[in-house]
Design an enzyme around this catalytic site. Structure first.
Site, short mmCIF file in Angstrom:
data_model
loop_
_atom_site.label_atom_id
_atom_site.label_comp_id
_atom_site.label_asym_id
_atom_site.label_seq_id
_atom_site.Cartn_x
_atom_site.Cartn_y
_atom_site.Cartn_z
N LYS A 82 0.81 -1.27 0.01
CA LYS A 82 -0.36 0.36 0.27
C LYS A 82 0.77 0.69 0.21
CE LYS A 82 -3.62 -2.59 1.69
NZ LYS A 82 -4.80 -2.74 3.39
N ASP A 102 -10.64 3.05 4.21
CA ASP A 102 -11.03 2.03 3.94
C ASP A 102 -12.62 1.45 3.41
OD1 ASP A 102 -9.67 -0.08 3.82
OD2 ASP A 102 -8.68 -0.05 6.07
N GLN A 123 -4.29 -1.66 9.68
CA GLN A 123 -4.59 -2.15 8.80
C GLN A 123 -5.11 -3.46 9.64
OE1 GLN A 123 -3.47 -3.36 5.51
NE2 GLN A 123 -4.67 -5.29 5.62
#
Ligand code: NAP
Length: 302
Positions: free
Chosen positions: A57, A124, A101
């Site tokens: 990422k 997200d 994460q």
């Protein structure tokens, strides 16, 4: 032997490269106006898969000209400190997107952490405000994986309107938002899960199948209608002692299903790169929203 044609591949790497070019151009344009889009990625613990994901990422951000910060904390980092750090990032003007994460260590409640992220920086799309916006058909951040799947369907000119889409899996991060996005585009959607009876009878009716289960060979050739579009979200490792041990594979029996499907995504090289691409898209969009807000408020004070 079969005479059935091989499915056409939907190449997530090629599509990502195309979309990332556009992202890089938009990021460049924002920078020219004095605003560099920034993403903060927080990793707690040393889950090996998570380490690979966050590295990918951050690298994708750098390649597209986005600023990114990777913060690593050890596995016993206290929940309160993580929440405090998120609160700081919520107010950090160089950061437009915050990603924590998952999975998190057991002592940290993921729902508390997600709730702590400002919805405007929740790239997200997991915050209840963004999940609610999706449910109600209002603007918000879409979760990256199902968002990427929608882009893949669009890339092959697949108009989902009126089609029967079957989603395997009902998680909050993939299955449920996937079903909602397909529904919003007027598909007729069936959501299957571990309690679904006679899965094959349902998948055989599908024009589009999205598999997001986390078990290899969940979808086999005999379960797919000829010509169906098959999207494989699953990411599994082939176990020791089996052919290809240690390699990445999806939920779909690729060799068998590609004999009957019209289109299919590979694993790796399918949905995975698209997930990262949509993260970049969301981060850029967060920065663009801020830029337009800044311009509006500057105009208002002139
Ligand atoms: P998850 O939270 O474990 O959810 C799995 C879902 O599959 C659950 O809803 C479960 O049903 C359902 N399920 C289990 N067995 C089933 C069966 N035999 N038939 C139909 N449904 C079944 O997993 P997730 O986070 O959604 O992820 C799913 C997979 O996608 C994993 O392999 C993950 O690694 C992968 N993934 C990939 C990406 C990417 O970028 N490519 C991103 C995210 C996730 P119940 O609800 O009844 O338990």
């Amino acid at each position: 032997m079969t005479n059935a044609p091989h499915a056409q591949l939907i190449d997530g790497i090629a599509l990502s490269a195309q979309l990332r070019q556009n992202i890089a151009q938009r990021a460049h344009a924002l920078k020219a106006r004095g605003l560099t889009p920034g993403l903060a990625v927080l990793l707690v613990g040393d889950n090996p898969a998570s380490q690979v994901y966050v590295r990918n990422k951050v690298k994708a951000c750098e390649d597209a000209g986005l600023h990114s910060v990777l913060e690593r904390y050890d596995a016993n980092f206290p929940e309160a400190e993580l929440l405090a750090r998120i609160e700081e990032l919520n107010h950090d003007t160089s950061i437009h997107g915050i990603l924590v994460q998952l999975p998190l260590p057991a002592h940290i409640h993921a729902h508390k952490v997600i709730a702590a992220i400002a919805p405007a920086k929740d790239v997200d799309g997991f915050h209840v405000a963004n999940a609610g916006a999706l449910l109600l058909g209002q603007p918000g951040f879409l979760p990256c994986t199902p968002y990427g799947v929608m882009k893949m369907l669009a890339s092959i000119g697949c108009d989902v309107r009126g089609k029967h889409a079957v989603v395997l899996g009902r998680s909050n991060i993939v299955g449920k938002p996937m079903a909602l996005m397909l529904l919003q585009q007027h598909a007729t959607v069936t959501v299957c899960h571990s309690h679904t009876a006679n899965l094959k009878a349902i998948t055989l009716q599908a024009d589009i199948i999205v598999a997001a289960v986390g078990k290899r060979n969940t979808l086999t050739r005999d379960m797919v209608k000829p010509g169906a579009v098959v999207i494989d979200v699953g990411m599994n490792r082939i176990p020791e002692g089996e052919e290809g041990a240690g390699k990445l594979c999806g939920d779909v029996d690729f060799a068998g299903v590609s004999q009957v499907a019209g289109y299919i995504t590979p694993v790796p090289g399918g949905v995975g790169p698209m997930t990262i691409t949509m993260l970049l898209t969301n981060t850029l969009e967060a920065a663009e929203r801020e830029a337009s807000w800044l311009e509006t408020s500057t105009e208002a004070t002139i």
